[in-house]
Motif scaffolding. Structure first.
Motif, PDB file in Angstrom:
ATOM      1  N   GLU A 100       2.703  43.691 -38.453  1.00 60.20           N
ATOM      2  CA  GLU A 100       3.372  42.782 -39.393  1.00 60.20           C
ATOM      3  C   GLU A 100       2.428  43.166 -40.050  1.00 60.20           C
ATOM      4  O   GLU A 100       1.386  42.480 -40.736  1.00 60.20           O
ATOM      5  CB  GLU A 100       4.191  41.712 -38.578  1.00 60.20           C
ATOM      6  N   GLN A 101       3.649  42.584 -41.969  1.00 58.67           N
ATOM      7  CA  GLN A 101       3.001  41.835 -43.422  1.00 58.67           C
ATOM      8  C   GLN A 101       1.970  40.764 -42.659  1.00 58.67           C
ATOM      9  O   GLN A 101       1.276  40.531 -44.014  1.00 58.67           O
ATOM     10  CB  GLN A 101       3.508  42.294 -44.249  1.00 58.67           C
ATOM     11  N   GLY A 102       3.057  39.746 -42.573  1.00 56.85           N
ATOM     12  CA  GLY A 102       2.902  38.149 -42.999  1.00 56.85           C
ATOM     13  C   GLY A 102       3.289  37.465 -44.633  1.00 56.85           C
ATOM     14  O   GLY A 102       3.771  36.513 -43.948  1.00 56.85           O
ATOM     15  N   PHE A 115       4.863  32.552 -35.791  1.00 51.00           N
ATOM     16  CA  PHE A 115       3.677  33.646 -35.097  1.00 51.00           C
ATOM     17  C   PHE A 115       4.217  35.233 -35.997  1.00 51.00           C
ATOM     18  O   PHE A 115       4.813  35.409 -37.243  1.00 51.00           O
ATOM     19  CB  PHE A 115       4.328  34.075 -33.637  1.00 51.00           C
ATOM     20  N   LYS A 116       2.923  35.866 -35.748  1.00 49.31           N
ATOM     21  CA  LYS A 116       2.968  37.315 -35.855  1.00 49.31           C
ATOM     22  C   LYS A 116       2.879  37.822 -34.778  1.00 49.31           C
ATOM     23  O   LYS A 116       2.450  37.963 -33.918  1.00 49.31           O
ATOM     24  CB  LYS A 116       2.004  37.250 -36.978  1.00 49.31           C
ATOM     25  N   SER A 148      -6.045  49.224 -27.582  1.00 51.85           N
ATOM     26  CA  SER A 148      -4.988  49.974 -27.750  1.00 51.85           C
ATOM     27  C   SER A 148      -3.621  48.324 -28.450  1.00 51.85           C
ATOM     28  O   SER A 148      -2.973  49.182 -28.982  1.00 51.85           O
ATOM     29  CB  SER A 148      -4.225  50.636 -27.080  1.00 51.85           C
ATOM     30  N   THR A 149      -3.889  47.544 -28.136  1.00 54.13           N
ATOM     31  CA  THR A 149      -2.694  46.355 -28.261  1.00 54.13           C
ATOM     32  C   THR A 149      -3.734  45.419 -28.545  1.00 54.13           C
ATOM     33  O   THR A 149      -4.580  44.858 -28.105  1.00 54.13           O
ATOM     34  CB  THR A 149      -1.855  46.589 -27.864  1.00 54.13           C
ATOM     35  N   VAL A 150      -2.715  44.609 -29.533  1.00 58.18           N
ATOM     36  CA  VAL A 150      -3.494  43.620 -30.211  1.00 58.18           C
ATOM     37  C   VAL A 150      -2.587  41.893 -29.903  1.00 58.18           C
ATOM     38  O   VAL A 150      -0.992  42.598 -30.325  1.00 58.18           O
ATOM     39  CB  VAL A 150      -3.969  43.766 -32.294  1.00 58.18           C
ATOM     40  N   LYS A 151      -2.715  40.952 -29.500  1.00 57.50           N
ATOM     41  CA  LYS A 151      -1.671  40.072 -29.317  1.00 57.50           C
ATOM     42  C   LYS A 151      -1.948  39.196 -30.755  1.00 57.50           C
ATOM     43  O   LYS A 151      -1.426  39.751 -31.899  1.00 57.50           O
ATOM     44  CB  LYS A 151      -3.050  38.675 -28.935  1.00 57.50           C
ATOM     45  N   PRO A 152      -0.341  38.829 -30.321  1.00 56.46           N
ATOM     46  CA  PRO A 152       0.783  37.853 -31.246  1.00 56.46           C
ATOM     47  C   PRO A 152      -0.235  37.029 -31.948  1.00 56.46           C
ATOM     48  O   PRO A 152      -1.830  36.228 -31.954  1.00 56.46           O
ATOM     49  CB  PRO A 152       1.705  37.501 -30.498  1.00 56.46           C
ATOM     50  N   GLU A 153      -0.407  36.314 -33.311  1.00 59.58           N
ATOM     51  CA  GLU A 153      -1.106  35.315 -34.176  1.00 59.58           C
ATOM     52  C   GLU A 153      -0.331  33.941 -33.459  1.00 59.58           C
ATOM     53  O   GLU A 153       1.485  33.586 -33.653  1.00 59.58           O
ATOM     54  CB  GLU A 153      -0.778  35.735 -35.280  1.00 59.58           C
ATOM     55  N   SER A 154      -0.810  33.136 -33.121  1.00 58.75           N
ATOM     56  CA  SER A 154       0.158  31.794 -33.674  1.00 58.75           C
ATOM     57  C   SER A 154      -0.591  31.062 -34.287  1.00 58.75           C
ATOM     58  O   SER A 154      -1.614  30.821 -34.835  1.00 58.75           O
ATOM     59  CB  SER A 154      -0.488  31.435 -31.731  1.00 58.75           C
TER      60      SER A 154
END
Length: 819
Positions: free
Chosen positions: A118-120, A546-547, A569-575
């Motif tokens: 996502e862009q943020g 969060f993102k 392959s996957t990236v954790k959500p931002e908190s």
């Protein structure tokens, strides 16, 4: 096409079944604000930052508002240029797709864009979300105003606004006939024409149509093609139809289309820095061995010699339906939209006039559908908004990258042996990586925000949002040799392929991945604001944002043993934890406005873009940095001293750092050599020493985030005098505006070679305006300041740094008519 037909059919049926109106937009500013309308020149700014109409000074958040006439007068015709008016907004672009829009240093990971995150910083046009920054690089068309909302806006604007939102409002259809036309010409063969007409078709139906076209010669001369590149060639059109049978109900149908077709976006040589590659494999030695001389080592000569085709074809458009209905004490709104983006790029990825990478292009096509329902209620003591949001997106990309006849000598270890693969162009020439990828993203959210007026002075405002996301993707890279045969880089060739050579597999490796994940996230915020005096508002905000999760869509990096790292392959959500306090004041009978904000944002699992230094590995992929912090102070001042004089000054101090990023990619000065032993303590003591061992990763904790200027200022003033000229009553006026940004770094892992010097730009304008007309001349970058917009590290760790220089001094004249 069936999906689009059903979408439009649902819109049509909803207009009769579910009439909706958004009270936040229908409501007029409170009576307490009527006094403000009497200030000089009626300088009242009404915004919809909280999904309802209210004056900007009543909104307890940091917000910059730029009116449409200011955008036009200062020549800031798109989001990229808008940063000159909003100090904490940073926009960096190498082409429309690779555009970073950040607020307070946060938003988009700096570097190559990936579709999987996502862009943020959310970008909204008339309440419609534009999911890709690339889909929002259009010219502003018939814009009423732009609101830059600073800080997390997740409660009302969604998961894509951890850093803020840009809320663009266009002029709407009117039941009074009106129109406007504008023509601008300038140096560099600059031409821009705009027109808009609005009026009634019947007693209940009004329409508006606006068009704009812009063209300008490029600012960089390519001695290979003998053409000026990085030009402007833009066309846009927007049509709107308003159906308003009663004061309580309205339906607005909108459609827009924009096309950009410039020869863009090329770079020029900026500098060379020493890396840890052997000296005979660094830029100067490689160029000398091939008899290559760059046209100029001074970037401000504005010369390049790129030999690959360049294109930045960009088509953007869509349709939407906005339904509003006053329902008793509240109002209901529905916003339904479909948008598309078609991107057809061609690039010169080696940044030189040599045929190292002979072809590089990644065309993409995007479809997105969104639906939002909101109910807004306002009373003496309680205001609230609740809503539902749904989003569906698909992006398809077809990538091609091909090695040229100079690739072997440039990329392989040199040798005096004529039979050595490095001295045989056919070793790599024609080697092609063809990428096929797609992304599917679905999202749904339930949200609400409450404003409880505890007393006439004290208001408490909590908000919540529950969000669900599901993302799935596919990536396949097929590698073929010059004869079109598919190759394998496994020990035993896979069926239908032949075994690739060591040299071929060191450049491109076949790869397949199918990342997929889903997540629930809960966002909330809490705001307390207090009116110390009628024109003094103090507020404090805490936001937990969060993102959402990310997936790597541009391929995966390799492990030390040259196998694919599927764990990436996957990236954790931002908190995100955000804290903000602010003071909004007006004085001198509301002719002067002074706002002050202090903030701190802490992010865990920050989604950062990391770049591999070689041609053969992934250009850039997402990874989680442990912790990031951004904090600072912002001040905004404006004064309307009289009908004759106005001025503004805005400033920001932003301290944005990696608090913990222990396994980041190394900058070029610590790259290119043989890797240090696995498990060894990284040794950073030999930056730029040819032949030194290179760390496998670098700890960049404590270093500044890329793309962020610590200090940023903007200012402007205008003075006018009443005169009669050519039998026309009006005003002669003189205006000036400018901005300053301190130095910043242009690499994901800050490098001594990618430091961009600070610069200050000044623009002036002078003209004569009266009722229905405005004629003025303008000069932008009046002092012809040389500055860099962006620096890029060339692949291969050769030490080449290329960049894009900012616009030189430009000048011209504008004629505007309205009726």
């Amino acid at each position: 096409m069936i999906a689009r037909f059903l979408l439009l059919a649902s819109v049509a049926s909803a207009s009769f079944v579910t009439p909706a109106a958004f009270a936040a937009e229908a409501a007029q500013p409170a009576a307490a604000d009527d006094q403000q309308a009497s200030s000089p020149r009626g300088d009242v700014i009404v915004v919809t930052a909280r999904r309802r109409q209210e004056t900007a000074q009543e909104v307890p958040l940091a917000i910059s508002v730029v009116k449409g006439d200011s955008i036009e007068a200062t020549g800031n015709f798109n989001i990229v240029k808008l940063q000159q008016l909003a100090p904490t907004l940073q926009v960096y672009t190498t082409n429309p797709r690779n555009t970073s829009v950040n607020i307070r240093g946060l938003g988009v990971p700096f570097g190559l864009t990936s579709d999987g995150f996502e862009q943020g910083v959310g970008i909204y046009v008339d309440d419609v979300y534009n999911s890709r920054v690339a889909a929002a690089t259009f010219d502003f068309l018939d814009v009423n105003q732009v609101e830059v909302l600073r800080g997390p806006q997740g409660t009302l604007y969604g998961k894509n606004t951890t850093a803020g939102a840009i809320n663009i409002t266009t002029n709407q259809p009117t039941f009074d006939f009106e129109g406007r036309a504008e023509l601008t010409v300038g140096n560099l063969n600059y031409k821009q024409a705009k027109a808009a007409v609005s009026g009634p078709l019947t007693d209940t139906i009004a329409a508006r149509i606006a068009v704009a076209a812009t063209s300008r010669r490029g600012t960089l001369y390519n001695v290979t093609s003998q053409r000026w590149i990085n030009e402007q060639d833009n066309l846009g059109i927007r049509g709107q139809l308003l159906f308003q049978p009663t004061e309580d109900f309205s339906l607005t149908l909108s459609g827009d289309y924009s096309k950009q077709d410039p020869e863009c976006c090329g770079t020029t040589f900026v500098r060379v820095g020493k890396t840890q590659r052997p000296l005979n494999r660094q830029y100067d030695a490689l160029a000398a061995a091939q008899g290559y001389v760059v046209p100029s080592r001074n970037p401000y000569d504005r010369l390049t010699d790129l030999d690959s085709n360049l294109n930045a074809g960009n088509k953007i458009g869509g349709v939407s339906a906005k339904i509003k209905w006053d329902v008793g004490p509240g109002t209901l709104t529905s916003v339904t939209a479909w948008r598309f983006w078609d991107w057809k790029p061609e690039n010169d990825r080696d940044f030189t006039g040599l045929s190292i990478v002979s072809k590089s292009q990644n065309p993409s096509q995007q479809d997105q559908y969104s639906q939002e329902f909101r109910y807004n209620y306002e009373s003496k003591d309680i205001d609230f908004v609740v809503g539902l949001f749904g989003f569906k997106q698909r992006i398809d990309t077809q990538g091609t990258e091909q090695q040229g006849e100079d690739a072997a000598q440039w990329s392989l270890a040199p040798s005096t042996d004529p039979t050595n693969p490095a001295n045989i162009p056919a070793t790599l020439a024609g080697l092609t990586a063809s990428n096929t990828q797609w992304l599917k993203a679905d999202s749904a959210a339930l949200f609400g925000q409450l404003s409880w007026k505890v007393t006439d002075a004290l208001t408490i405002q909590p908000g919540v949002r529950l969000n669900y996301d599901k993302k799935s993707g596919f990536y396949q890279r097929v590698v073929t040799n010059a004869q079109g045969q598919a190759i394998s880089c496994t020990t035993v060739a896979e069926p239908g392929t032949i075994k690739g050579t060591t040299q071929q597999c060191g450049v491109y490796q076949p790869q397949v991945s199918s990342p997929s994940d889903s997540a629930w996230n809960f966002t909330y915020d809490f705001n307390v604001n207090y009116k110390i005096a009628p024109d003094v508002l103090a507020y404090a905000t805490y936001a937990k944002s969060f993102k959402t999760l990310g997936i790597n869509q541009n391929g995966l990096p390799l492990n030390a043993d040259n196998t694919v790292n599927y764990d990436a392959s996957t990236v954790k959500p931002e908190s995100v934890n955000h804290y903000e306090i602010g003071l909004k004041t007006q004085f001198l009978d509301r002719r002067a406005t002074f706002n002050l904000t202090a903030f701190r944002t802490d992010i865990k699992n920050f989604q950062a873009t990391v770049n591999g230094g070689q041609f053969g590995t992934v250009r850039g992929y997402l990874a989680n940095a442990g912790k990031v912090r951004s904090q600072g102070i912002e001040a905004d001042f404006k004064i309307v001293a009289s009908d004759r004089f106005t001025a503004y000054a805005n400033g920001a101090f932003t301290d944005a750092k990696y608090k913990k990023f222990v396994d980041a990619p190394c900058p070029p000065e610590l790259s290119g050599g043989t890797y240090q032993p696995s498990g060894a303590t990284p040794d950073y003591s030999q930056p730029g020493v040819p032949g030194a061992l290179s760390p496998r990763q670098c700890d960049i904790s404590g270093q500044n985030l890329p793309g962020v200027s610590k200090w940023a200022f903007s200012y402007g003033a205008e003075y006018n005098i009443p005169v009669t000229l050519l039998a026309k009553d009006g005003q002669l006026y003189l205006g000036v505006d400018g901005n300053y940004r301190s130095h910043w770094n242009s690499n994901a892992s800050p490098s001594i070679y990618t430091e961009v010097k600070g610069y200050a730009l000044t623009n002036v304008r002078a003209g004569f305006r009266g009722e229905g007309f405005d004629v003025f001349g303008w000069v932008r970058n009046a002092f012809d300041v040389n500055y860099i917009e962006n620096l890029q590290v060339a692949p291969g760790n050769t030490g080449l740094i290329a960049g894009q220089v900012g616009d030189p001094q430009t000048w011209g004249g504008t004629i505007k008519f309205s009726f």
